[in-house]
Design a protein around this motif. Structure first.
Motif, PDB file in Angstrom:
ATOM      1  N   TRP A   5      -1.812   0.547  -7.935  1.00 35.78           N
ATOM      2  CA  TRP A   5      -1.568   1.115  -6.643  1.00 35.78           C
ATOM      3  C   TRP A   5      -0.732   0.168  -5.818  1.00 35.78           C
ATOM      4  CZ3 TRP A   5      -3.008   5.972  -7.436  1.00 35.78           C
ATOM      5  CH2 TRP A   5      -4.039   5.995  -8.456  1.00 35.78           C
ATOM      6  N   ARG A   6      -0.021   0.888  -5.133  1.00 35.36           N
ATOM      7  CA  ARG A   6       0.861   0.194  -4.168  1.00 35.36           C
ATOM      8  C   ARG A   6       0.690   0.544  -2.583  1.00 35.36           C
ATOM      9  NH1 ARG A   6       6.825   0.595  -6.159  1.00 35.36           N
ATOM     10  NH2 ARG A   6       6.207   2.615  -5.740  1.00 35.36           N
ATOM     11  N   PRO A   7       0.927  -0.152  -1.707  1.00 35.53           N
ATOM     12  CA  PRO A   7       1.035   0.364  -0.411  1.00 35.53           C
ATOM     13  C   PRO A   7       1.749   1.623  -0.169  1.00 35.53           C
ATOM     14  CG  PRO A   7       1.157  -1.921  -0.438  1.00 35.53           C
ATOM     15  CD  PRO A   7       1.279  -1.539  -1.758  1.00 35.53           C
ATOM     16  N   GLY A   8       1.306   2.613   0.212  1.00 32.32           N
ATOM     17  CA  GLY A   8       1.974   3.860   0.729  1.00 32.32           C
ATOM     18  C   GLY A   8       1.494   4.939  -0.379  1.00 32.32           C
ATOM     19  N   ASP A   9       0.822   4.595  -1.379  1.00 32.16           N
ATOM     20  CA  ASP A   9       0.415   5.589  -2.356  1.00 32.16           C
ATOM     21  C   ASP A   9      -0.807   6.573  -1.679  1.00 32.16           C
ATOM     22  OD1 ASP A   9       1.781   4.590  -4.428  1.00 32.16           O
ATOM     23  OD2 ASP A   9       0.264   3.548  -5.453  1.00 32.16           O
ATOM     24  N   ARG A  10      -0.565   7.695  -1.867  1.00 28.41           N
ATOM     25  CA  ARG A  10      -1.520   9.010  -1.325  1.00 28.41           C
ATOM     26  C   ARG A  10      -2.528   9.023  -2.546  1.00 28.41           C
ATOM     27  NH1 ARG A  10       1.200  13.294   2.214  1.00 28.41           N
ATOM     28  NH2 ARG A  10       2.751  11.826   3.289  1.00 28.41           N
TER      29      ARG A  10
ATOM     30  N   SER B 149     -18.837   9.043   1.002  1.00 30.14           N
ATOM     31  CA  SER B 149     -18.372   8.621  -0.234  1.00 30.14           C
ATOM     32  C   SER B 149     -17.238   9.564  -0.700  1.00 30.14           C
ATOM     33  CB  SER B 149     -19.754   9.101  -1.241  1.00 30.14           C
ATOM     34  OG  SER B 149     -20.694   8.158  -0.865  1.00 30.14           O
ATOM     35  N   ASP B 150     -16.336   9.940   0.101  1.00 32.41           N
ATOM     36  CA  ASP B 150     -15.203  10.895  -0.123  1.00 32.41           C
ATOM     37  C   ASP B 150     -14.108  10.220   0.835  1.00 32.41           C
ATOM     38  OD1 ASP B 150     -15.653  12.534  -2.280  1.00 32.41           O
ATOM     39  OD2 ASP B 150     -16.756  13.797  -0.897  1.00 32.41           O
ATOM     40  N   LEU B 151     -12.815  10.348   0.461  1.00 36.89           N
ATOM     41  CA  LEU B 151     -11.710  10.044   1.058  1.00 36.89           C
ATOM     42  C   LEU B 151     -10.447  10.700   0.625  1.00 36.89           C
ATOM     43  CD1 LEU B 151      -9.648   7.680  -0.142  1.00 36.89           C
ATOM     44  CD2 LEU B 151     -11.458   6.182   0.845  1.00 36.89           C
ATOM     45  N   ALA B 152      -9.505  10.951   1.669  1.00 40.72           N
ATOM     46  CA  ALA B 152      -8.259  11.108   1.289  1.00 40.72           C
ATOM     47  C   ALA B 152      -7.371  10.150   2.250  1.00 40.72           C
ATOM     48  CB  ALA B 152      -7.678  12.643   1.227  1.00 40.72           C
ATOM     49  N   GLY B 153      -6.454   9.437   1.529  1.00 41.12           N
ATOM     50  CA  GLY B 153      -5.469   8.792   2.551  1.00 41.12           C
ATOM     51  C   GLY B 153      -4.446   7.956   1.957  1.00 41.12           C
ATOM     52  N   VAL B 154      -4.157   6.829   2.491  1.00 39.09           N
ATOM     53  CA  VAL B 154      -2.924   6.159   1.882  1.00 39.09           C
ATOM     54  C   VAL B 154      -3.186   4.625   1.655  1.00 39.09           C
ATOM     55  CG1 VAL B 154      -0.641   5.272   2.478  1.00 39.09           C
ATOM     56  CG2 VAL B 154      -1.305   7.648   3.054  1.00 39.09           C
ATOM     57  N   VAL B 155      -2.793   4.098   0.819  1.00 41.01           N
ATOM     58  CA  VAL B 155      -2.925   2.584   0.384  1.00 41.01           C
ATOM     59  C   VAL B 155      -2.392   1.839   1.473  1.00 41.01           C
ATOM     60  CG1 VAL B 155      -2.858   0.905  -1.242  1.00 41.01           C
ATOM     61  CG2 VAL B 155      -3.370   2.906  -2.101  1.00 41.01           C
ATOM     62  N   LEU B 156      -3.171   0.902   2.133  1.00 43.81           N
ATOM     63  CA  LEU B 156      -2.654   0.137   2.866  1.00 43.81           C
ATOM     64  C   LEU B 156      -2.399  -1.518   2.513  1.00 43.81           C
ATOM     65  CD1 LEU B 156      -1.778   0.033   5.999  1.00 43.81           C
ATOM     66  CD2 LEU B 156      -4.140  -0.494   6.698  1.00 43.81           C
ATOM     67  N   ARG B 157      -3.526  -1.924   1.986  1.00 43.44           N
ATOM     68  CA  ARG B 157      -3.398  -3.320   1.466  1.00 43.44           C
ATOM     69  C   ARG B 157      -4.093  -3.275  -0.075  1.00 43.44           C
ATOM     70  NH1 ARG B 157      -0.283  -3.871   4.892  1.00 43.44           N
ATOM     71  NH2 ARG B 157       0.040  -5.670   6.407  1.00 43.44           N
ATOM     72  N   THR B 158      -3.837  -4.156  -1.090  1.00 45.94           N
ATOM     73  CA  THR B 158      -4.208  -4.361  -2.300  1.00 45.94           C
ATOM     74  C   THR B 158      -4.520  -5.967  -2.390  1.00 45.94           C
ATOM     75  OG1 THR B 158      -2.089  -4.691  -3.522  1.00 45.94           O
ATOM     76  CG2 THR B 158      -3.023  -2.513  -3.395  1.00 45.94           C
ATOM     77  N   GLY B 159      -5.817  -5.877  -3.125  1.00 48.22           N
ATOM     78  CA  GLY B 159      -6.123  -7.384  -3.544  1.00 48.22           C
ATOM     79  C   GLY B 159      -5.418  -8.004  -4.817  1.00 48.22           C
ATOM     80  N   ALA B 160      -5.975  -9.007  -4.982  1.00 46.74           N
ATOM     81  CA  ALA B 160      -5.280  -9.739  -6.299  1.00 46.74           C
ATOM     82  C   ALA B 160      -5.534  -8.960  -7.743  1.00 46.74           C
ATOM     83  CB  ALA B 160      -5.635 -11.117  -6.266  1.00 46.74           C
ATOM     84  N   GLY B 161      -4.623  -8.857  -8.292  1.00 49.17           N
ATOM     85  CA  GLY B 161      -4.923  -8.266  -9.729  1.00 49.17           C
ATOM     86  C   GLY B 161      -4.981  -6.853  -9.532  1.00 49.17           C
TER      87      GLY B 161
END
Length: 447
Positions: A135-140, A119-131
């Protein structure tokens, strides 16, 4: 996965570059298995071993649906809900997944013979769904663990009251103890730039929970000068509560279970500490009956430390072992605010002390998005610091959970997922340099 890690580590990787990365068809995640839910039958919860039930398996990568985001997870952490999941207590979490699956086609993907926890994470956005617009791919990013649907009116004043409120990675699948995770877009928050991946992943659940419990109007609404009794002040949840009380002008009375934890809370600035190991408080007799004489002795000890004041607020989460004494020691008109029951769910207290003392018991569960965002903002500003102590590899997550289950840890226990080693992910070294001693306050040898 190597391509993902290289892109994240490289300077100047663009949104388009991240969007064009190949998404792996499967990923490694820490799971419990539906076929093993009876493996601890007949054992008490304290005798169940998370290291036996937690496995690292390859699982299929889910496609993000509307409003969802697929995140490349660099690091995660162990929370007590991971322990509950791993020992199938108070129930196996596959019941949550099946119940969720019945709510619609997107939710149906969560009903699997495995449950990816965390129930925790730190990472990078890889893909976003519709709507998804923010947030965009690459966001930390870091993630909080509130999953809501908001199809009913109940949740639109406080999303924690949504009838479809769930805890991601506990009551949903595809949690953060994995190389990839599926979250809702409104779970994401900016990663504090001065922290490493493992430090960034340490705070989301516990800091947000403590913020709502203490600071929010939905919890105890702490004010300056309030005396706050904090159980387990050297642990994951209590270490953030201590910082929030100090940061908000309160007076923490920190209860710890050993010399190492006492040293940590004193380093944070807490001057009033009760070490249960030294003072041998036993709130239950040998025949499993509450001992009011120990309640009185404990209350006297608090007044000795505070100069005669009883706690305005009691920060409760151990549950059965401490709840009776918590109700007893709270001041007249005071508040006992509870968010968990790690020592047992069936509480006993003497109701005379509640009604005749005009005290309140407030239930507090995680935090809404606004509360989690504000709590994360305090981390980003360097006003509250992660209390990460030890870091394990993904393969050793079972041992990490075992440490938490046995209360053999201080602060938070981290887990590296895609991050190849500790110390990566800092993009604001100047801010880090100003706070590095506080950030490292809980650090011990790595697992």
């Amino acid at each position: 996965m190597e391509e993902l890690v290289s892109a994240i580590a490289a300077e100047g990787t663009s949104v388009a570059d991240f969007a064009n990365l190949t998404v792996p068809e499967s990923f490694r995640g820490v799971v419990v298995l539906a076929g093993e839910v009876d493996m601890f039958e007949g054992l008490s919860p304290r005798d169940r071993d998370p290291g036996k039930s937690l496995h690292v398996h390859d699982v299929a990568t889910p496609e993000p649906g509307p409003g969802e985001v697929l995140v490349a997870v660099m690091a995660s952490s162990i929370n007590y809900n991971t322990v509950w999941s791993s020992i199938f207590e108070p129930m196996d979490t596959f019941r949550f997944l099946k119940r969720y699956a019945r709510t619609g086609p997107l939710a149906a993907r969560h009903d699997q013979p495995y449950h990816v926890l965390g129930s925790d994470l730190a990472g990078v956005v890889l893909r976003t769904g519709a709507g998804v617009r923010r947030w965009r791919p690459g966001d930390r990013v870091v993630a909080h663990c509130l999953s809501v649907e908001l199809n009913e009116p109940d949740g639109h004043d406080d999303t924690m009251l949504d009838p479809e409120q769930r805890i991601w990675g506990y009551e949903t699948n595809f949690g953060g103890l994995a190389e990839l995770a599926l979250v809702k877009a409104n779970q994401l928050m900016p990663k504090p730039a001065h922290l490493t991946w493992e430090e960034g992943a340490a705070s989301g659940l516990v800091n947000s929970t403590a913020y709502r419990q203490l600071v929010s109007r939905n919890g105890a609404a702490m004010k300056q000068g309030d005396v706050v009794l904090i159980w387990g002040a050297g642990g994951g949840l209590g270490s953030y509560a201590t910082q929030l009380v100090l940061n908000g002008g309160g007076v923490p009375v920190c209860v710890v279970s050993g010399a190492d934890k006492e040293a940590r809370v004193r380093e944070m600035g807490a001057g009033l500490v009760i070490n249960r190991a030294d003072e041998d408080f036993q709130f239950w007799t040998g025949d499993d009956a509450a001992d009011p004489r120990e309640w009185r002795r404990f209350g006297t000890r608090i007044r000795e430390l505070t100069g005669g004041d009883d706690p305005d607020i009691v920060f409760e989460h151990p549950g059965r072992q401490t709840f009776g004494v918590s109700v007893y020691v709270a001041r007249r008109g005071g508040t006992v605010v509870t968010c968990a029951s790690s020592s047992g769910y069936r509480h006993e207290y003497d109701n005379r002390y509640l009604w005749m003392g005009l005290k309140r018991i407030v239930g507090s569960h995680f935090a809404n998005y606004r509360e989690a965002w504000e709590a994360n903002r305090l981390i980003a500003k360097g006003m509250v610091h992660p209390t990460l102590s030890t870091v394990y590899s993904l393969a050793d997550a079972g041992e990490a959970a075992r440490q938490v289950h046995g209360n053999q840890h201080s602060g938070k226990v981290g887990v590296l997922c895609l991050a190849p080693r500790e110390g990566l992910g800092v993009t604001d070294p100047e801010t880090r340099a100003r706070h590095v001693n506080a950030i490292n306050r809980f650090r011990t040898a790595s697992g």
